[in-house]
Design a protein around this motif. Structure first.
Motif, short mmCIF file in Angstrom:
data_model
loop_
_atom_site.label_atom_id
_atom_site.label_comp_id
_atom_site.label_asym_id
_atom_site.label_seq_id
_atom_site.Cartn_x
_atom_site.Cartn_y
_atom_site.Cartn_z
N UNK A 3 0.78 -1.13 0.11
CA UNK A 3 -0.06 0.01 -0.15
C UNK A 3 0.65 1.20 0.08
N UNK A 4 1.81 1.25 0.77
CA UNK A 4 2.78 2.38 0.56
C UNK A 4 2.31 3.57 1.47
N UNK A 5 1.27 3.32 2.28
CA UNK A 5 0.94 4.41 3.01
C UNK A 5 0.22 3.60 4.31
N UNK A 6 -0.03 4.33 5.66
CA UNK A 6 -0.39 3.64 6.71
C UNK A 6 -1.91 3.10 6.41
N UNK A 7 -2.84 4.03 5.74
CA UNK A 7 -3.92 3.63 5.60
C UNK A 7 -4.09 2.41 4.69
N UNK A 8 -3.20 2.19 3.92
CA UNK A 8 -3.21 0.88 2.85
C UNK A 8 -2.32 -0.11 3.25
N UNK A 9 -1.79 0.07 4.34
CA UNK A 9 -0.96 -1.27 4.97
C UNK A 9 -1.99 -2.41 5.38
N UNK A 10 -1.37 -3.47 5.11
CA UNK A 10 -2.24 -4.55 5.63
C UNK A 10 -2.54 -4.56 7.26
N UNK A 11 -3.83 -4.57 7.49
CA UNK A 11 -3.94 -4.48 9.09
C UNK A 11 -5.11 -5.26 9.48
N UNK A 12 -5.50 -5.58 10.53
CA UNK A 12 -6.65 -6.05 11.15
C UNK A 12 -7.11 -5.33 12.28
N UNK A 13 -8.45 -4.80 12.17
CA UNK A 13 -8.89 -3.85 13.17
C UNK A 13 -10.21 -4.43 13.85
N UNK A 14 -10.37 -4.09 15.35
CA UNK A 14 -11.50 -4.19 15.80
C UNK A 14 -12.18 -2.67 16.18
N UNK A 15 -13.24 -2.67 15.33
CA UNK A 15 -13.95 -1.35 15.43
C UNK A 15 -14.94 -1.37 16.56
N UNK A 16 -14.74 -0.62 17.68
CA UNK A 16 -15.71 -0.73 18.81
C UNK A 16 -16.38 0.38 18.90
N UNK A 17 -17.48 0.38 19.37
CA UNK A 17 -18.59 1.47 19.39
C UNK A 17 -18.98 1.50 20.93
N UNK A 18 -18.67 2.69 21.85
CA UNK A 18 -19.42 2.87 22.94
C UNK A 18 -20.20 3.90 22.96
N UNK A 19 -21.37 3.46 23.05
CA UNK A 19 -22.47 4.64 22.52
C UNK A 19 -23.08 5.12 24.00
N UNK A 20 -22.54 4.47 25.16
CA UNK A 20 -22.95 4.77 26.60
C UNK A 20 -22.39 6.22 26.82
N UNK A 21 -23.07 6.45 28.06
CA UNK A 21 -22.47 7.91 28.78
C UNK A 21 -21.33 7.49 29.57
N UNK A 22 -20.52 6.33 29.89
CA UNK A 22 -19.60 6.11 30.84
C UNK A 22 -18.48 5.43 29.87
N UNK A 23 -17.14 5.72 30.37
CA UNK A 23 -16.03 4.98 29.78
C UNK A 23 -16.25 3.27 29.81
N UNK A 24 -15.62 2.75 28.77
CA UNK A 24 -15.84 1.26 28.49
C UNK A 24 -14.42 0.70 28.61
N UNK A 25 -14.18 0.04 29.91
CA UNK A 25 -12.81 -0.69 30.07
C UNK A 25 -12.63 -1.97 29.59
N UNK A 26 -11.99 -2.12 28.41
CA UNK A 26 -12.19 -3.37 27.74
C UNK A 26 -10.64 -4.05 27.65
N UNK A 27 -11.17 -5.39 27.61
CA UNK A 27 -9.64 -6.19 27.75
C UNK A 27 -10.04 -7.33 26.71
N UNK A 28 -8.66 -7.48 25.99
CA UNK A 28 -8.72 -8.34 24.77
C UNK A 28 -7.81 -9.31 25.13
#
Lengths: 133, 133, 133, 133
Positions: free
Chosen positions: D32-57
């Motif tokens: 890809x030649x740029x960070x956006x096009x580098x091979x990557x694997x992503x966990x897209x997380x939405x926290x729609x609540x009004x409290x911080x989400x403490x996440x453990x992977x």
């Protein structure tokens, strides 16, 4: 295959009223050369009921408060393939920016998320049924 | 792993009787040069039960009343990968047109949605388990 | 975040015991030139429990009785990315042939379905969480 | 569309507290030649609540004990698109290695899994809503 005592509207009202797309990203570039092949991100909505679906979309970001609600209507027994690229009221959805979307409706709908990416010479596609809240 | 008092048919009847594909689109072009690589959109149906599945597909559009039902049968213990391209009765599914599909069966089935897009020199694939109503 | 009275095994046993992949197809060709880039279809299985998962896969076809069961074990706290290409007992999975798969386990597991298609010069990828019965 | 007696936080707390991505694989190469096009694997997380989400992977492998937990926080009303490539504490996620991920949070979140593969000249994309435990 429906129960006789259901109304047509109840029988056809398939889906849920709250949906989430956690992965949103509209690339700013594209090589497609036509609207169909321009990079885009779409919420495909089916309203199989016999009532209009009043839909509100809220867009979440990584570093600012949410935008919206964006309001749209899906007519009875119709599908609407809404490009996020085309949302402009109350504000455009920024390009090259991570976002997520919550989609709420007053009648049950089904939402599927699709992206076409034409930044490189070959297009790439992704699609997944959204998360039903 | 099944309970002893289940019949074979109950044990094998996996899935649901109502499924939704909210994102449908058959590109009219293609570069594949063979049926396997022609652009197509498919509903992959598994009937793991011991009874025939009588399936009805209704196609929804953005600007007209739904088409169908399209009727097909999936034999017991068989899978059918039905291309929307090949549906013709009561009418063809139009190309280059947004649609959505509701799939109903009289026995439980599982439906997965796949598209192969060969409009450009490299093919693109998408697949997702349909929404179970 | 787990309840104090749960055992470690109960807490970690995530998933279901029955999964369905309705869309299966292993292309016979490929341009990748390496095992990683050869066209393949994979069932990615996670056994997060503390017990071995005894897994049985049954393959369904469009025009013949099912094949299998194929038996495999996923060790505790391990993932197994099983290529359908590599299943050979009781028989190979045929190439260029539509199939579907039912995956049963004696402990809860999670199954995700992925295909890499390298028939053309650019690879195509699809992935979806399987249907949990 | 929410009930009047709900608090804003309850109304917005969409999702589940346990998610699974069964298919993980970070290709080591990329064109890809740029960070956006580098091979990557992503966990897209939405926290729609009004409290911080403490996440453990927790990351599971085919041939060794799990790694983690990796800890991160998703602020209220924010989305975080976390690349697995960038996880480094307690250890890097190895390239060219099969893995799976369990994602736990103390408030409801939604997780979608995306991979961009740029090993060949054309990029490939996959995405699916993760499995909600």
């Amino acid at each position: 295959m429906a129960e006789a005592h259901e109304t047509a509207d109840q029988r056809n009202a398939i889906g849920r009223t709250e949906w989430v797309i956690a992965e949103g990203y509209i690339p700013s570039g594209g090589t497609g050369g036509s609207p169909a092949l321009e990079s885009h991100e779409t919420a495909c909505i089916l309203n199989a009921s016999d009532s209009p679906a009043n839909v509100e979309i809220t867009i979440y970001f990584s570093d600012r408060e949410p935008a919206g609600p964006y309001r749209l209507t899906v007519q009875p027994r119709r599908t609407l393939h809404q490009r996020f690229n085309d949302l402009s009221d109350p504000e455009d959805v920024p390009r090259d920016t991570d976002y997520a979307a919550v989609i709420r409706s007053d009648v049950p709908i089904v939402v599927q998320h699709t992206r076409l990416d034409s930044r490189q010479s070959a297009l790439a596609l992704l699609s997944t049924i959204a998360w039903a809240g």
